[in-house]
Design a protein around this motif. Structure first.
Motif, PDB file in Angstrom:
ATOM      1  N   MET A 294       0.835  -1.196   0.000  1.00  0.00           N
ATOM      2  CA  MET A 294       0.000   0.000   0.000  1.00  0.00           C
ATOM      3  C   MET A 294       0.877   1.256   0.000  1.00  0.00           C
ATOM      4  N   ALA A 295       1.848   1.219   0.932  1.00  0.00           N
ATOM      5  CA  ALA A 295       2.665   2.417   1.073  1.00  0.00           C
ATOM      6  C   ALA A 295       3.451   2.714  -0.199  1.00  0.00           C
ATOM      7  N   ASN A 296       3.892   1.654  -0.839  1.00  0.00           N
ATOM      8  CA  ASN A 296       4.704   1.877  -2.025  1.00  0.00           C
ATOM      9  C   ASN A 296       3.938   1.669  -3.320  1.00  0.00           C
ATOM     10  N   GLU A 297       2.650   1.524  -3.183  1.00  0.00           N
ATOM     11  CA  GLU A 297       1.837   1.306  -4.369  1.00  0.00           C
ATOM     12  C   GLU A 297       2.020   2.491  -5.322  1.00  0.00           C
ATOM     13  N   VAL A 298       2.261   2.168  -6.552  1.00  0.00           N
ATOM     14  CA  VAL A 298       2.450   3.233  -7.536  1.00  0.00           C
ATOM     15  C   VAL A 298       1.093   3.521  -8.132  1.00  0.00           C
ATOM     16  N   TYR A 299       0.502   4.643  -7.699  1.00  0.00           N
ATOM     17  CA  TYR A 299      -0.882   4.859  -8.086  1.00  0.00           C
ATOM     18  C   TYR A 299      -1.036   5.861  -9.225  1.00  0.00           C
ATOM     19  N   VAL A 300       0.078   6.427  -9.655  1.00  0.00           N
ATOM     20  CA  VAL A 300      -0.002   7.247 -10.854  1.00  0.00           C
ATOM     21  C   VAL A 300       0.948   6.594 -11.843  1.00  0.00           C
ATOM     22  N   LYS A 301       0.399   5.992 -12.856  1.00  0.00           N
ATOM     23  CA  LYS A 301       1.221   5.114 -13.685  1.00  0.00           C
ATOM     24  C   LYS A 301       2.088   5.899 -14.677  1.00  0.00           C
ATOM     25  N   GLU A 302       1.473   6.371 -15.724  1.00  0.00           N
ATOM     26  CA  GLU A 302       2.260   6.966 -16.807  1.00  0.00           C
ATOM     27  C   GLU A 302       2.455   8.459 -16.529  1.00  0.00           C
ATOM     28  N   LEU A 303       3.417   8.755 -15.714  1.00  0.00           N
ATOM     29  CA  LEU A 303       3.677  10.164 -15.433  1.00  0.00           C
ATOM     30  C   LEU A 303       4.801  10.631 -16.337  1.00  0.00           C
ATOM     31  N   GLU A 304       4.495  11.636 -17.076  1.00  0.00           N
ATOM     32  CA  GLU A 304       5.544  12.113 -17.973  1.00  0.00           C
ATOM     33  C   GLU A 304       6.318  13.213 -17.273  1.00  0.00           C
ATOM     34  N   LEU A 305       6.969  12.847 -16.190  1.00  0.00           N
ATOM     35  CA  LEU A 305       7.729  13.847 -15.458  1.00  0.00           C
ATOM     36  C   LEU A 305       9.181  13.823 -15.914  1.00  0.00           C
ATOM     37  N   THR A 306       9.796  14.974 -15.834  1.00  0.00           N
ATOM     38  CA  THR A 306      11.232  15.024 -16.147  1.00  0.00           C
ATOM     39  C   THR A 306      11.919  15.744 -14.996  1.00  0.00           C
ATOM     40  N   LYS A 307      13.220  15.727 -15.039  1.00  0.00           N
ATOM     41  CA  LYS A 307      14.023  16.415 -14.049  1.00  0.00           C
ATOM     42  C   LYS A 307      13.578  17.870 -13.891  1.00  0.00           C
ATOM     43  N   ALA A 308      13.224  18.482 -15.010  1.00  0.00           N
ATOM     44  CA  ALA A 308      12.851  19.898 -14.990  1.00  0.00           C
ATOM     45  C   ALA A 308      11.656  20.169 -14.084  1.00  0.00           C
ATOM     46  N   ASP A 309      10.814  19.154 -13.893  1.00  0.00           N
ATOM     47  CA  ASP A 309       9.657  19.335 -13.016  1.00  0.00           C
ATOM     48  C   ASP A 309      10.061  19.532 -11.557  1.00  0.00           C
ATOM     49  N   PHE A 310      11.300  19.196 -11.249  1.00  0.00           N
ATOM     50  CA  PHE A 310      11.705  19.200  -9.837  1.00  0.00           C
ATOM     51  C   PHE A 310      12.814  20.193  -9.509  1.00  0.00           C
ATOM     52  N   VAL A 311      13.252  20.951 -10.521  1.00  0.00           N
ATOM     53  CA  VAL A 311      14.320  21.918 -10.254  1.00  0.00           C
ATOM     54  C   VAL A 311      13.707  23.162  -9.634  1.00  0.00           C
ATOM     55  N   SER A 312      14.207  23.549  -8.459  1.00  0.00           N
ATOM     56  CA  SER A 312      13.614  24.712  -7.789  1.00  0.00           C
ATOM     57  C   SER A 312      14.246  25.988  -8.308  1.00  0.00           C
ATOM     58  N   ASP A 313      13.602  27.111  -7.987  1.00  0.00           N
ATOM     59  CA  ASP A 313      14.107  28.395  -8.467  1.00  0.00           C
ATOM     60  C   ASP A 313      15.123  29.010  -7.492  1.00  0.00           C
ATOM     61  N   GLN A 314      15.491  28.264  -6.469  1.00  0.00           N
ATOM     62  CA  GLN A 314      16.408  28.828  -5.476  1.00  0.00           C
ATOM     63  C   GLN A 314      17.865  28.610  -5.868  1.00  0.00           C
ATOM     64  N   MET A 315      18.696  29.593  -5.537  1.00  0.00           N
ATOM     65  CA  MET A 315      20.108  29.469  -5.853  1.00  0.00           C
ATOM     66  C   MET A 315      20.746  28.422  -4.929  1.00  0.00           C
ATOM     67  N   VAL A 316      21.493  27.493  -5.538  1.00  0.00           N
ATOM     68  CA  VAL A 316      22.160  26.460  -4.749  1.00  0.00           C
ATOM     69  C   VAL A 316      23.420  27.068  -4.124  1.00  0.00           C
ATOM     70  N   LYS A 317      23.500  26.988  -2.798  1.00  0.00           N
ATOM     71  CA  LYS A 317      24.560  27.751  -2.125  1.00  0.00           C
ATOM     72  C   LYS A 317      25.681  26.905  -1.552  1.00  0.00           C
ATOM     73  N   TRP A 318      25.772  25.635  -1.948  1.00  0.00           N
ATOM     74  CA  TRP A 318      26.900  24.848  -1.460  1.00  0.00           C
ATOM     75  C   TRP A 318      28.193  25.323  -2.111  1.00  0.00           C
ATOM     76  N   CYS A 319      29.334  25.056  -1.452  1.00  0.00           N
ATOM     77  CA  CYS A 319      30.629  25.459  -1.995  1.00  0.00           C
ATOM     78  C   CYS A 319      30.837  24.786  -3.354  1.00  0.00           C
ATOM     79  N   PRO A 320      31.480  25.495  -4.266  1.00  0.00           N
ATOM     80  CA  PRO A 320      31.818  24.841  -5.535  1.00  0.00           C
ATOM     81  C   PRO A 320      32.686  23.617  -5.247  1.00  0.00           C
ATOM     82  N   GLY A 321      32.410  22.526  -5.920  1.00  0.00           N
ATOM     83  CA  GLY A 321      33.209  21.317  -5.715  1.00  0.00           C
ATOM     84  C   GLY A 321      32.706  20.424  -4.603  1.00  0.00           C
TER      85      GLY A 321
END
Ligand code: SF4
Lengths: 613, 341
Positions: free
Chosen positions: B1-28
């Motif tokens: 139940m917990a891991n049931e995949v209930y949305v099958k054909e999701l046409e998601l890409t990486k771009a759907d998850f990139v936030s608009d915030q500046m990434v502030k970790w040190c370079p490298g």
């Protein structure tokens, strides 16, 4: 000649070793009072160690009930009748018996060994020290054994029902019916009819014994039914009422209840109670520590639960940082603090009102929140409901202060009709709302919207870092911090627009106003009633809304010559009042002994203040 | 139940998850690579984007939720596991990720860390282990090797470090994987695996803090060392490693041992990796392997089935709704002993 004396109200205290079944005896006596239509309030007094040594003063367990035909507001100051099953309970409780009161003892237990263990040098039954009391010396152990002899049960077993003999004696003295106790035996010992029979026989033996002995002077007492409003009633403790009030708020808001909590005296009952009610969808999570208790609740709140954490003073200290997180993320959260004696481990089983300052200020930064305080065991139901309502409707943590005295004490509770409770309307964000911003505020309440994970089109991030007004993005901008700090404060201040005016009991002007809060209500009310009956111009303003204060507070204070603030601490509410209303002079009366106020000491103090210039 | 995949054909890409915030970790910083792999994995999880929640505690790694466009919660130090627990128990449909570090989860949050594993709440923990406190600028952590000089151990640490895998499996963890921040492909694979696991999943990322603990895992991750000092464990396959695939792991008595193939030792003598074995013995030994004596184990070391806390809560609720006479608060208020006046 038998005579019946009418009494308005009576205080009875049952006391024995922790194994003597005093809590059960008290509960059965309360049931009988309920059947007789009396109003009543009870209070258990357990030893703080689970298995304190038998026969010693430290191991004594007590149960007090105050019942009557008038409204009963407290479990009573001093007992009219003490039932002491052994020497130690007598030793421990004698100071709580009214001068001239009745004391019933089991003479069989006053052996030399038991007397020494209890710390008696001479036998109080024979040394004259109890001459001023109506002492009833009954060989309860022997009579109990004799009563059930014909059943052939072993003696040890039968002696366990000594308490039922004592109960029978009390039933005779107060004209009580066996019915509710019989029903209890029949249910409890369903599997063992012989035990049902022996309990019934022993109880009746006690009754008949009291009927025949001369020691009672043939006097019995009649306490007429109270003039309670028509309706359905039950007996309820403060902790039970708190748990049920929370469940009621969950039902009225349509938000499932999540409790994250860690066992701590005297709050554990709430966790235990809510763990039972999975059929109502309530999820009670027993966390690994106090911090996980509150933080899991904050997570649950983010995810859309009506989230609660319950604790006592030391636990509230541990939760401080996390409560700040709830302030910052502006999520609804109810924190119930069942106060006990502090600081540190303090007096875990005793009552105090000393967490108010911790509730107000015990967090880093400017971290205001709403504080409510319940005033009786039964109104814990309504204030728990209110705490949850304010938390959700205003999107803020709320601390509800109760205390050990309310939590463990019980009183008659008129069962409310769920239809009469207000509907709770949390400000849920609408799916795919193009205008949604995590920190956009309602112009009136200044609360933000509750956008629950899983909702389409509302993905957002929150956290403990300062937020930019509106967008909720992380911001270190100086002016933004000023604005957001002021918003958080003002949001809580504006709750004053949604709470009822402070009521006053008595005339709106006079010589003395008693200002109290939280669990001392019953004692204050009885004291004020007594003074008003003497014709004194005294009124009571008892506060349940502590932060913010009701808007009319200042108006109330204006019309009295003197104001006194009695508290079970060294003066915490009075500090808040002085901060808000420096123009008034507030007298203090502070008791910090782990015990409630006694009505008599309040009356004396108030009279003294009235007499001073 | 917990891991049931209930949305099958999701046409998601990486771009759907990139936030608009500046990434502030040190370079490298190794965190960048982990974030990239995570963003790549998200569309593959089979969850609706609104059902994914990322929570964290405090530390460099814990900025992570701001950089992922999901529901996110940046909590307080050490408490992410409790936060994630409350979220998952409230709504078991959610796919919950917890991002944490060696200080956050093994020091201040140690208690919550072991208890979430013990309860087997169905959340996924990404532990960024860089063996140092980065955000507070270079104090030793519970995983800093014994003797290392740091700002708070100028004479070298005198504390015995935790091995996160050993700790987690000892706390009855049902899923433990380890991966280096230098292996993006494997990171994404393991993130997807962890998401599928029912119960608490723990991924230890060997993460380089370029500023305060540079090259701490060099003996495992460097180009020269990686073949000799890493063993990639795959279910059902022999434990073989080395540039020439000429070394392996055997069980010698009660201990693991590195052997050279040939000279009488063949692949048949080697241990075969079984992450599904419920007995934790070998898994703990594998998690503890470290250079120079052993290669460090990479991959899914343990993945066993057990009931998860959240599914049991739901089951009890369902059952209670059926059997309890109390369905409303009105029922409750009127239950037990009442009387009329
Ligand atoms: S201090 Fe270290 S861990 Fe933190 S962001 Fe910089 S490199 Fe990464």
């Amino acid at each position: 000649m038998k005579s019946v004396v009418d009494l308005e109200n009576v205080v009875v205290r049952f006391a024995g070793d922790s194994g003597d079944g005093m809590q059960l005896t008290g509960a059965l006596f309360s049931d009988a009072a309920a059947v007789a239509g009396n109003d009543f309030a009870t209070f258990p007094d357990y030893p703080s160690e689970i298995r304190a040594p038998q026969g010693t003063v430290a191991g004594v367990s007590g149960f007090q009930i105050h019942f009557g035909q008038k409204n009963i507001y407290t479990s009573g100051d001093l007992a009219d009748v003490l039932v002491a099953m052994n020497p130690a309970p007598l030793k421990k409780n004698l100071e709580w018996v009214k001068p001239g009161g009745t004391i019933i003892v089991d003479t069989d237990t006053f052996t030399e060994k038991a007397l020494i263990k209890a710390g008696y040098e001479t036998n109080p039954l024979t040394d004259g020290s109890l001459n001023d009391y109506n002492l009833i010396k009954a060989p309860i152990s022997t009579l109990t054994k004799n009563a059930a002899a014909e059943l052939g049960l072993d003696n040890k077993m039968v002696l366990k029902s000594r308490n039922m003999f004592a109960l029978g004696v009390m039933f005779f003295i107060f004209h009580r019916d066996f019915k509710s106790a019989d029903e209890y035996f029949e249910n409890k010992f369903k599997a063992n009819p012989l035990v049902v029979k022996s309990n019934k026989m022993v109880m009746r033996a006690g009754y008949n014994y009291a009927d025949t002995i001369e020691a009672l002077n043939r006097v019995t007492y009649n306490v007429e039914p109270a003039s309670l409003k028509k309706g359905k009633y039950r007996n309820i403790t403060g902790n039970l009422a708190t748990a049920w009030g929370l469940l009621a708020a969950s039902e009225k808001s349509g938000r499932p209840l999540f409790l994250g909590s860690y066992p701590i005296t005297p709050a554990t009952d709430i966790l235990q109670e809510l763990a039972k009610h999975k059929s109502l969808g309530a999820k009670a999570f027993q966390a690994e520590d106090e911090i996980a208790g509150v933080v899991s609740s904050i997570g649950a709140s983010f995810a859309g639960s009506m989230a609660v954490t319950t604790t006592s003073g030391p636990g509230l200290s541990l939760k401080s940082e996390a409560i700040g997180l709830a302030v910052m993320t502006e999520l609804p959260l109810v924190i119930v603090d069942v106060q006990r004696g502090g600081p540190s481990t303090g007096l875990p089983t005793k009552s105090e009102q000393s967490d108010l300052m911790q509730a107000m200020y015990g967090r880093n930064g400017e971290a205001p929140l709403i504080i409510l305080a319940a005033s009786t065991s039964s109104d814990c139901f309504f204030f728990a409901f209110e705490a949850a309502r304010f938390a959700m409707e205003h999107m803020t943590p709320v601390i509800l202060l109760t205390d050990s005295y309310l939590a463990n004490g019980s009183e008659v509770f008129k069962i409310p009709d769920m239809k009469d409770l207000p509907k709770i309307k949390p400000p849920l964000a609408k799916p795919n709302d193009p205008e949604y911003q995590p920190y956009k505020r309602d112009p009136e309440k200044l609360n933000r919207l509750w956008a629950v994970p899983g909702t389409d089109g509302l993905r957002h991030r929150i956290g403990g870092l300062e937020k930019e007004d509106g967008s909720g993005n992380v911001s270190h901008d100086p002016m933004n911090h000023q604005i957001m700090s002021e918003y958080r404060a003002e949001k809580v201040n504006r709750v004053a627009n949604y709470i009822p005016d402070q009521e006053i009991i008595g005339d709106k002007e006079g010589d003395l106003l008693i200002v109290s809060w939280g669990g001392t209500y019953g004692n204050m009310l009885e004291a004020v009633n007594a003074l008003q009956e003497e014709g004194k111009r005294v009124s009571l303003a008892h506060f349940n809304y502590i932060n913010p204060l009701p808007k009319n507070t200042k108006e109330i204070f204006k019309n009295f010559k003197k104001i006194i603030v009695p508290e079970l601490n060294l003066g915490q509410f009075v500090m808040i009042l002085r901060m808000h209303f420096p123009e008034f002079r507030f007298e203090q009366y502070n008791k910090i002994q782990g015990l409630p106020f006694m009505v008599k000491e309040l009356v004396d103090r108030f009279n003294q203040l009235l007499e001073e210039d | 139940m917990a891991n049931e995949v209930y949305v099958k054909e999701l046409e998601l890409t990486k771009a759907d998850f990139v936030s608009d915030q500046m990434v502030k970790w040190c370079p490298g910083c190794g965190d960048h690579a982990i974030l990239a792999s995570f963003l790549k994995a998200l569309p593959q999880l089979g969850h609706k984007k609104e059902d994914i929640v990322v929570v964290s505690g405090i530390g460099c790694s814990s900025r992570f939720p701001y950089y992922v466009k999901t529901y996110g919660f940046h909590g307080i130090h050490g408490r992410a596991a409790a936060l994630a627990s409350g979220i998952k128990i409230t709504n078991p449909k959610l796919n919950v990720w917890m991002v944490t570090g060696d200080g956050d989860s093994l020091a201040i949050g140690g208690n919550h860390f072991i208890h979430v594993l013990r309860r087997n709440i169905d959340i996924n923990i990404m532990l960024f282990n860089n063996r140092i406190y980065g955000l507070t600028k270079g104090q030793y952590s519970p995983t800093t090797p014994l003797g290392q000089v740091t700002k708070t151990s100028p004479q070298g640490t005198i504390e015995h470090p935790f091995n996160p895998g050993e700790l987690a499996i000892g706390a009855q963890g049902t899923f433990f994987a380890r991966v280096t921040d230098t292996n993006p492909k494997l990171m994404t694979e393991i993130i997807v695996e962890a998401s599928k696991h029912k119960g608490t999943s723990l991924i230890e990322f060997l993460q380089n803090c370029v500023i305060f603990n540079n090259k701490t895992f060099q003996d495992i991750t460097s180009r020269e060392a990686k073949f000799e000092n890493q063993i990639y464990l795959k279910a059902g396959e022999s434990m073989i490693f080395g540039k020439e695939s000429d070394k392996g792991i055997i069980l010698d008595g009660t201990k693991l041992k590195v052997v050279k193939l040939g000279e009488g030792v063949t692949e048949k003598n080697l241990l075969i990796h079984n992450p599904h074995e419920s007995d934790p013995g070998i898994h703990i030994m594998l998690a503890k392997m470290a250079p120079p004596e052993f290669p460090a184990a990479i991959g899914v070391i343990r993945s066993v089935d057990n009931l998860s806390y959240d599914e049991q809560v739901e089951a009890i609720i369902e059952h209670e709704k059926e059997v309890s006479p109390i369905h409303t608060v009105t029922d409750l208020l009127n239950s037990g002993k009442t009387w009329d006046i």
